[in-house]
Design an enzyme around this catalytic site. Structure first.
Site, PDB file in Angstrom:
ATOM      1  N   ASP A 275      53.294  56.956  -6.911  1.00  0.00           N
ATOM      2  CA  ASP A 275      54.024  55.843  -7.525  1.00  0.00           C
ATOM      3  C   ASP A 275      53.925  56.085  -9.029  1.00  0.00           C
ATOM      4  O   ASP A 275      53.605  57.200  -9.471  1.00  0.00           O
ATOM      5  CB  ASP A 275      53.413  54.490  -7.107  1.00  0.00           C
ATOM      6  CG  ASP A 275      54.313  53.314  -7.504  1.00  0.00           C
ATOM      7  OD1 ASP A 275      55.332  53.089  -6.836  1.00  0.00           O
ATOM      8  OD2 ASP A 275      53.998  52.619  -8.490  1.00  0.00           O
TER       9      ASP A 275
ATOM     10  N   ALA B   7      51.450  49.083   2.344  1.00  0.00           N
ATOM     11  CA  ALA B   7      50.205  49.147   1.565  1.00  0.00           C
ATOM     12  C   ALA B   7      50.549  49.538   0.137  1.00  0.00           C
ATOM     13  O   ALA B   7      51.675  49.931  -0.158  1.00  0.00           O
ATOM     14  CB  ALA B   7      49.270  50.195   2.160  1.00  0.00           C
ATOM     15  N   LYS B   8      49.599  49.418  -0.739  1.00  0.00           N
ATOM     16  CA  LYS B   8      49.761  49.946  -2.098  1.00  0.00           C
ATOM     17  C   LYS B   8      48.379  50.126  -2.697  1.00  0.00           C
ATOM     18  O   LYS B   8      47.425  49.441  -2.307  1.00  0.00           O
ATOM     19  CB  LYS B   8      50.565  48.968  -2.966  1.00  0.00           C
ATOM     20  CG  LYS B   8      51.300  49.650  -4.086  1.00  0.00           C
ATOM     21  CD  LYS B   8      52.569  50.328  -3.576  1.00  0.00           C
ATOM     22  CE  LYS B   8      53.336  51.042  -4.659  1.00  0.00           C
ATOM     23  NZ  LYS B   8      54.704  51.374  -4.220  1.00  0.00           N
ATOM     24  N   GLY B   9      48.288  51.058  -3.649  1.00  0.00           N
ATOM     25  CA  GLY B   9      47.024  51.266  -4.349  1.00  0.00           C
ATOM     26  C   GLY B   9      47.281  51.321  -5.837  1.00  0.00           C
ATOM     27  O   GLY B   9      48.412  51.540  -6.282  1.00  0.00           O
TER      28      GLY B   9
ATOM     29  N   VAL C  93      45.455  47.884  -1.097  1.00  0.00           N
ATOM     30  CA  VAL C  93      45.751  46.672  -0.323  1.00  0.00           C
ATOM     31  C   VAL C  93      46.618  47.057   0.876  1.00  0.00           C
ATOM     32  O   VAL C  93      47.619  47.756   0.723  1.00  0.00           O
ATOM     33  CB  VAL C  93      46.499  45.631  -1.204  1.00  0.00           C
ATOM     34  CG1 VAL C  93      47.003  44.473  -0.359  1.00  0.00           C
ATOM     35  CG2 VAL C  93      45.597  45.127  -2.321  1.00  0.00           C
TER      36      VAL C  93
END
Ligand code: NAD
Length: 421
Positions: free
Chosen positions: A150, A109-111, A64
């Site tokens: 992460d 952002a992050k996944g 995202v």
């Protein structure tokens, strides 16, 4: 067993926090605020992974991009069986505020991939990572979106992503990810950066509260992964008394303080802090309530809720994890005079050194660890100062103050750029 409160939706929490901050941003046009409530784009991928037993399993992953207003989007990739799109949305939004607050030229952002990384062999993890990375190729590049580790991912995961991307484009692109091993263009200090930064921020909080004797300060840390173990280590190194630590399997407590380097050795051998000699066992939820002065949640979101906020004995909560405190718990803690230093400030050391790594990769010129930490600390101290100033000026808590400051900067950039076309 998971300790996540599944009834609490992290994106709803992020939006609640955004609404609280927006109430202090009356001078910002509603259309700008409305735009920032949503992720800019969301990507869902379903992909096959060949397992060691010959079977094929389909996995689901997300990436995202919340905002790309200040620059390329930046944010980690999480492997966890509890990953949801809403969790990734929340984490992406918090990355936007974090990068903005500390003054980095990045959006958020992050996944995430829905998988328990502990259930995978090394080969399965590599195949899953490479396939997920290749699914992300239309979306990532050193100038558009730069992933990092992460929960559940690490330097090796980043190395596979870097290699997959490089093989696809035909040449080596170290700047595609940060948090890589040193030998392929990683940065000195990146591994320790988040945990070390948490302690820089904790020490700033102590200094401002007039607490000078570190030996009298008892610290409890939930989560003993990248963030928690380094935070515990630097707290110990700086003379603080780390009385409790935990990981997914449980926690340990010793009122006289734990010798953290030995706990780290124990964890390397046994894969957990549990069973460390000379300490009492505590559960993850008990850890949050042990007698201590500083609590550092460094595992995952929604750990401090309205159910346990009034049982927390710490006077300071320094958020190593993203989103560990719900808005209801914030209210209880603030009402009790507990200082909550929010995630977007307290754990920003990681993305600051990720930024340094990206800069070093782009210019192919590398800095020493001394230089890295000498450059990192002022970013955190400055962000602490602007947050405190905003908090005093508006009479608001530190989380709201940090988000007001961050949202303001993104809004100004957005206004200056204008809405396309
Ligand atoms: P990690 O995977 O290295 O460590 C996570 C730790 O939490 C481990 O000790 C694990 O056993 C424990 N844990 C996992 N699930 C748990 C559960 N259900 N209950 C209790 N403990 C549990 O992850 P990390 O990189 O240290 O990330 C931890 C937190 O810090 C996350 O919220 C992450 O978003 C945040 N964070 C990480 C970085 C970074 O640079 N790695 C930067 C900023 C913020």
């Amino acid at each position: 067993m998971s300790f996540v409160e599944h009834t609490i939706n992290p994106y709803q929490v992020a939006l609640q926090q955004f609404n609280r901050a927006s109430a202090h941003l009356r001078d910002i046009d509603d259309s700008l605020l409305e735009y920032m409530r949503y992720p800019r784009r969301e990507f869902t991928v379903n992909f096959p992974v060949r397992m060691d037993d010959g079977s094929t399993k389909i996995h689901t992953g997300y990436r995202v991009h919340h905002s790309t207003v200040l620059g390329p989007s930046k944010g980690g990739i999480r492997y966890d069986s509890a990953v949801t799109l809403d969790e990734v949305r929340a984490l992406a939004m918090w990355m936007s505020w974090k990068c903005s607050l500390v003054g980095l030229p990045y959006g958020g952002a992050k996944g995430g991939v829905i998988v328990d990384p502990r259930s995978l062999s090394m080969g399965e993890k590599e195949r899953l990572t490479r396939r997920y990375a290749s699914e992300l190729i239309p979306l990532i590049s050193p100038h558009s979106d730069v992933p990092a580790p992460d929960m559940g991912t690490d330097g090796q995961t980043m190395a596979w992503i870097m290699d997959t991307y490089s093989m696809t484009v035909g040449y080596s692109v170290p700047a595609i990810v940060t948090g890589k091993p040193l030998v392929i263009g990683g940065s000195e200090g990146r591994k320790q950066a988040t945990g070390r930064g948490v302690i820089t921020v904790m020490m700033e909080a102590m200094r401002r509260a007039g607490i000078m004797d570190s030996g009298s300060v008892r610290v409890a840390v939930q989560g003993f992964g990248n963030v928690g173990s380094h935070a515990a280590y630097y707290a110990h190194e700086n003379g603080f008394k780390v009385v409790a630590v935990s990981d997914i399997q449980g926690g340990i407590y010793n009122a006289n303080g734990l010798h953290i380097p030995s706990v780290m050795e124990h964890q390397t051998i046994y894969g957990t802090v549990v069973g460390f000699p000379g300490a009492e066992s505590v559960s993850n939820s008990e850890l949050l309530e042990v007698p201590c002065d500083v609590l550092i949640p460094a595992a995952l979101e929604n750990q401090i809720t309205e159910k346990n906020a009034d049982k927390i004995k710490a006077k300071f909560v320094i958020e190593g994890a993203n989103g560990p405190t719900t808005p209801e718990a914030d209210d209880i803690l603030n009402g009790r005079g507990v200082t909550v230093v929010p995630d977007v400030l307290a754990n920003a050391g990681g993305v600051i050194v990720s930024y340094f790594e990206w800069v070093q990769d782009l210019q192919a010129f590398f800095w020493s660890e001394d230089e890295i930490f000498r450059k990192m600390d002022p970013f955190l101290i400055r962000a602490y100062e602007v947050t405190t100033r905003m908090s005093e000026e508006k009479g608001i808590d530190m989380r709201t103050a940090a988000q007001v400051t961050a949202i303001k900067r993104v809004a100004e950039a957005l206004k200056t750029r204008g809405f396309y076309p």
